[in-house]
Enzyme design. Sequence first.
Site, PDB file in Angstrom:
ATOM      1  N   HIS A  85       0.828  -1.209   0.000  1.00  0.00           N
ATOM      2  CA  HIS A  85       0.000   0.000   0.000  1.00  0.00           C
ATOM      3  C   HIS A  85       0.859   1.255   0.000  1.00  0.00           C
ATOM      4  CE1 HIS A  85      -3.229  -2.722   0.990  1.00  0.00           C
ATOM      5  NE2 HIS A  85      -2.565  -3.132   2.057  1.00  0.00           N
ATOM      6  N   HIS A 110       5.454   6.446   7.048  1.00  0.00           N
ATOM      7  CA  HIS A 110       5.181   5.984   5.680  1.00  0.00           C
ATOM      8  C   HIS A 110       4.706   7.171   4.855  1.00  0.00           C
ATOM      9  CE1 HIS A 110       1.342   5.650   7.869  1.00  0.00           C
ATOM     10  NE2 HIS A 110       0.858   6.166   6.750  1.00  0.00           N
ATOM     11  N   HIS A 112       2.344   9.006   1.559  1.00  0.00           N
ATOM     12  CA  HIS A 112       1.194   9.046   0.660  1.00  0.00           C
ATOM     13  C   HIS A 112       1.491  10.053  -0.446  1.00  0.00           C
ATOM     14  CE1 HIS A 112      -1.514   6.876   3.442  1.00  0.00           C
ATOM     15  NE2 HIS A 112      -0.835   7.504   4.392  1.00  0.00           N
ATOM     16  N   GLU A 116      -2.738  13.318   1.797  1.00  0.00           N
ATOM     17  CA  GLU A 116      -4.112  12.959   2.154  1.00  0.00           C
ATOM     18  C   GLU A 116      -4.828  14.160   2.773  1.00  0.00           C
ATOM     19  OE1 GLU A 116      -3.691   9.154   4.442  1.00  0.00           O
ATOM     20  OE2 GLU A 116      -4.634   8.410   2.606  1.00  0.00           O
ATOM     21  N   HIS A 129       3.433  10.231   7.271  1.00  0.00           N
ATOM     22  CA  HIS A 129       2.724  10.009   8.533  1.00  0.00           C
ATOM     23  C   HIS A 129       3.648   9.309   9.521  1.00  0.00           C
ATOM     24  CE1 HIS A 129      -1.464  10.094   6.423  1.00  0.00           C
ATOM     25  NE2 HIS A 129      -1.043  11.294   6.766  1.00  0.00           N
ATOM     26  N   THR A 195      -6.304   6.294   8.085  1.00  0.00           N
ATOM     27  CA  THR A 195      -6.775   6.617   6.729  1.00  0.00           C
ATOM     28  C   THR A 195      -6.790   5.381   5.841  1.00  0.00           C
ATOM     29  OG1 THR A 195      -4.592   7.147   5.830  1.00  0.00           O
ATOM     30  CG2 THR A 195      -5.795   8.938   6.923  1.00  0.00           C
TER      31      THR A 195
HETATM   32 ZN   LIG Z   1      -0.817   7.221   6.370  1.00  0.00          ZN
END
Ligand SMILES: [Zn+2]
Length: 246
Positions: A85, A110, A112, A116, A129, A195
């Site tokens: 992911h 990690h 994104h 987000e 995050h 999330t």
């Molecule tokens: Zn995250």
Amino acid sequence: MKRILPGALAVLLASGAMAAGPQPHWGYQGEHAPEHWAEMDPGFETCALGQMQSPIDIHDAHLADLPKIGFDYHAGPAEAVNNGHTIMVNLPDSGGIDIGGTHYALVQFHFHTPSEEKIDGEAYPMEAHFVHKDAEGHLAVVAVMLKEGSENAALEEIFDTLPAAEGDKHALGALDPAALLPTQRGYYAYTGSLTTPPCSEGVRWQVLKQPIEVSESQIEALRELYPANARPVQPLNGREVQESRS
Ligand SMILES: [Zn+2]
């Protein structure tokens, strides 16, 4: 009671064994997209029914006397993992944060892309995050926005050799997560959720106001593996977003 023939059972077991893991393979596109997460597993129902979900569009925040986030990050062993992911960096011994007298140990960070959280309707190209846990298992996330600029030396080791395939992992040299924080630590605060499935609520969110810089090629390196792994913003449902004064 419905009888399951041995042949049918074998098929069921085989299809189970083919699944990527114990969780359904949720994602960000097509039938795996966020709007279908809740249908994929009964354990994911909060993704649809929750009233305090993340991410959000941060706007009209209320200035408040929020406590400073006390970062006590330090260098420690680190491992980069491609979990199917995102790229996640596990940090079993790199300190943590203190907010208003509660200590949360850093567990992992990690990425994104795009970001987000939005700020006044605008997304950044990337967001990191930093996930923390207190002694009772409560989660606190510090979100850091990444904007395009100069190459980020602290991210070099991670981004130069991203684990390319799902399940790949490799050890990094001792990494100091403090090198990934902006100099100004003012933040927005609200109560939200994970999330990603199972979208569990009760997560304490701190979104730092000042972004850090990454180069275009570092953004591209992540996008080659994960072109888009951001959940859309969720309704506030009356929640108040607070903003620290500094
Ligand atoms: Zn995250």
